[in-house]
Write an enzyme that holds these catalytic residues in place. Structure first.
Site, PDB file in Angstrom:
ATOM      1  N   THR A 161       0.868  -1.186   0.000  1.00  0.00           N
ATOM      2  CA  THR A 161       0.000   0.000   0.000  1.00  0.00           C
ATOM      3  C   THR A 161       0.899   1.229   0.000  1.00  0.00           C
ATOM      4  OG1 THR A 161      -1.756  -1.118   1.221  1.00  0.00           O
ATOM      5  CG2 THR A 161      -1.597   1.261   1.537  1.00  0.00           C
ATOM      6  N   ARG A 189     -14.416  -6.824  -0.770  1.00  0.00           N
ATOM      7  CA  ARG A 189     -13.803  -6.448   0.520  1.00  0.00           C
ATOM      8  C   ARG A 189     -13.217  -5.030   0.438  1.00  0.00           C
ATOM      9  NH1 ARG A 189      -8.315  -4.852   2.104  1.00  0.00           N
ATOM     10  NH2 ARG A 189      -7.922  -5.596   4.213  1.00  0.00           N
ATOM     11  N   GLY A 191     -10.840  -2.356   2.671  1.00  0.00           N
ATOM     12  CA  GLY A 191      -9.923  -2.325   3.809  1.00  0.00           C
ATOM     13  C   GLY A 191      -9.949  -1.003   4.545  1.00  0.00           C
ATOM     14  N   ASP A 192      -8.866  -0.741   5.240  1.00  0.00           N
ATOM     15  CA  ASP A 192      -8.780   0.471   6.061  1.00  0.00           C
ATOM     16  C   ASP A 192      -8.456   1.726   5.259  1.00  0.00           C
ATOM     17  OD1 ASP A 192      -6.252  -0.781   5.557  1.00  0.00           O
ATOM     18  OD2 ASP A 192      -5.330   0.650   6.929  1.00  0.00           O
ATOM     19  N   THR A 212      -0.527   1.502   7.193  1.00  0.00           N
ATOM     20  CA  THR A 212      -0.325   0.427   6.226  1.00  0.00           C
ATOM     21  C   THR A 212      -0.214  -0.906   6.968  1.00  0.00           C
ATOM     22  OG1 THR A 212       1.143  -0.470   4.523  1.00  0.00           O
ATOM     23  CG2 THR A 212       2.185   0.843   6.241  1.00  0.00           C
ATOM     24  N   GLY A 213      -0.758  -1.937   6.363  1.00  0.00           N
ATOM     25  CA  GLY A 213      -0.683  -3.249   7.006  1.00  0.00           C
ATOM     26  C   GLY A 213      -1.974  -4.000   6.828  1.00  0.00           C
ATOM     27  N   GLY A 215      -5.429  -4.510   6.963  1.00  0.00           N
ATOM     28  CA  GLY A 215      -6.477  -3.503   7.054  1.00  0.00           C
ATOM     29  C   GLY A 215      -7.531  -3.761   8.104  1.00  0.00           C
TER      30      GLY A 215
HETATM   31  N1  GLY Z   1      -3.982  -1.822   4.415  1.00  0.00           N
HETATM   32  C1  GLY Z   1      -4.436  -2.182   3.139  1.00  0.00           C
HETATM   33  C2  GLY Z   1      -5.539  -3.121   3.182  1.00  0.00           C
HETATM   34  O1  GLY Z   1      -5.641  -3.925   4.103  1.00  0.00           O
HETATM   35  O2  GLY Z   1      -6.339  -3.092   2.299  1.00  0.00           O
END
Ligand code: GLY
Length: 292
Positions: A161, A189, A191-192, A212-213, A215
């Site tokens: 990311t 889906r 994410g964050d 980042t990581g 999500g």
């Molecule tokens: N941090 C990116 C995701 O999980 O989509």
């Protein structure tokens, strides 16, 4: 980009950009080199007075176009074999935020996020309706063959990311982030990254943060906002707030990843609990050091 010479009140500025947290093997040099070059370019834009919001948008565009990160051209596919991208941008002056989620046709999802913020009464648009609306608004679209991952034999495995946080010479903060999502994600889906408070946050009075990581862990902990909340309510300095957010709150959920942050004093931080995180920082001090 033509910097707008409005933000020249102060000599202080800072940009921090990341190319994702990683697990296991070190990333290829291509990612490090790309990140370094983009950070230096952004530093020069800020030095010339460009606004933080414009700089984070342009930085994320460059990283999306590079194809070496999991964002824009380098986005991974979901379990159905499709690219679905998320992005968001936040303006620390006003708390205005725009985001797109699960878009498949935009060349630059971060441009979509900025468009949503500027031209709609909403914060987040998603899916094919978002693609259609933003294409009608004039944003560039691409077909499936544009994405590396959609090719039968991708050149290499894209990862990471991307995100950016900046302080400009007017004292304004901004944050931006973009992703193709997490490996093994289901179709649909989200994410964050496009969720304010989880994937990013920016408030001129406090801090700009990009995460980042994994999500889902950042969504559960609302981790980007936690850094701001620790600074606001517990009066923690930026470094303590970021460390506590990652090593206490994120770890308590078993989540892995990291974040970058900058405050209005130009103090920057990057923290992660994964094996590593690709980060580059460029500040007014870096420029002065280079020019001596
Ligand atoms: N941090 C990116 C995701 O999980 O989509």
């Amino acid at each position: 980009m033509n910097p707008i010479l409005a933000c020249d009140d102060s000599t202080r500025f800072a940009i921090v950009i990341h190319g994702g947290a990683y697990w296991g093997a070190e990333p290829e040099p291509a990612r490090r080199t790309t990140l370094r070059k983009v950070a230096e370019r952004a530093g020069r834009w800020l030095k010339d007075g460009a606004p933080a919001l414009a700089v984070v948008e342009e930085v994320v565009v460059l990283l999306e176009d590079s194809g070496v990160f999991n964002a824009g051209r380098g986005s991974i596919t979901n379990l159905a074999g499709d690219v679905e991208m998320d992005a968001a941008i936040m303006d620390g002056r006003t708390l205005d935020v725009g985001a797109v989620a699960a878009v498949s046709q935009l060349k630059n999802p971060i441009r979509g996020a900025r468009y949503v913020m500027k031209w709609t009464p909403h914060v987040l648009l998603s899916g094919p309706s978002a693609d259609d609306f933003l294409a009608a608004g004039g944003l560039e679209t691409v077909d499936r063959t544009y994405f590396h991952a959609a090719k039968p034999k991708p050149d290499f495995e894209e990862k990471g990311t991307v995100g950016a946080v900046a302080l400009d010479r007017c004292g304004n903060l901004a944050a931006g982030a973009s992703t193709g999502g997490f490996t093994g994600k289901m179709a649909g889906r989200i994410g964050d990254t496009p969720i304010p408070g989880a994937g990013l946050y920016a408030d001129n009075d406090l801090v700009a943060v990009a995460s980042t990581g994994h999500g889902e862990s950042f969504l559960k902990t609302v981790l980007a906002y936690e850094v701001a909340a620790r600074m606001r309510f517990a009066k923690q300095p930026i470094e303590e707030a970021a460390n506590n957010a990652v090593f206490e709150t994120l770890e308590a959920t078993g989540g892995q990843g990291g974040l970058i942050a900058v405050n209005s004093l130009g103090q920057t931080v990057s923290v992660y609990n994964s094996d590593g995180m690709l980060v580059e920082t460029f500040t007014s001090e870096s420029v002065l050091a280079n020019e001596d």
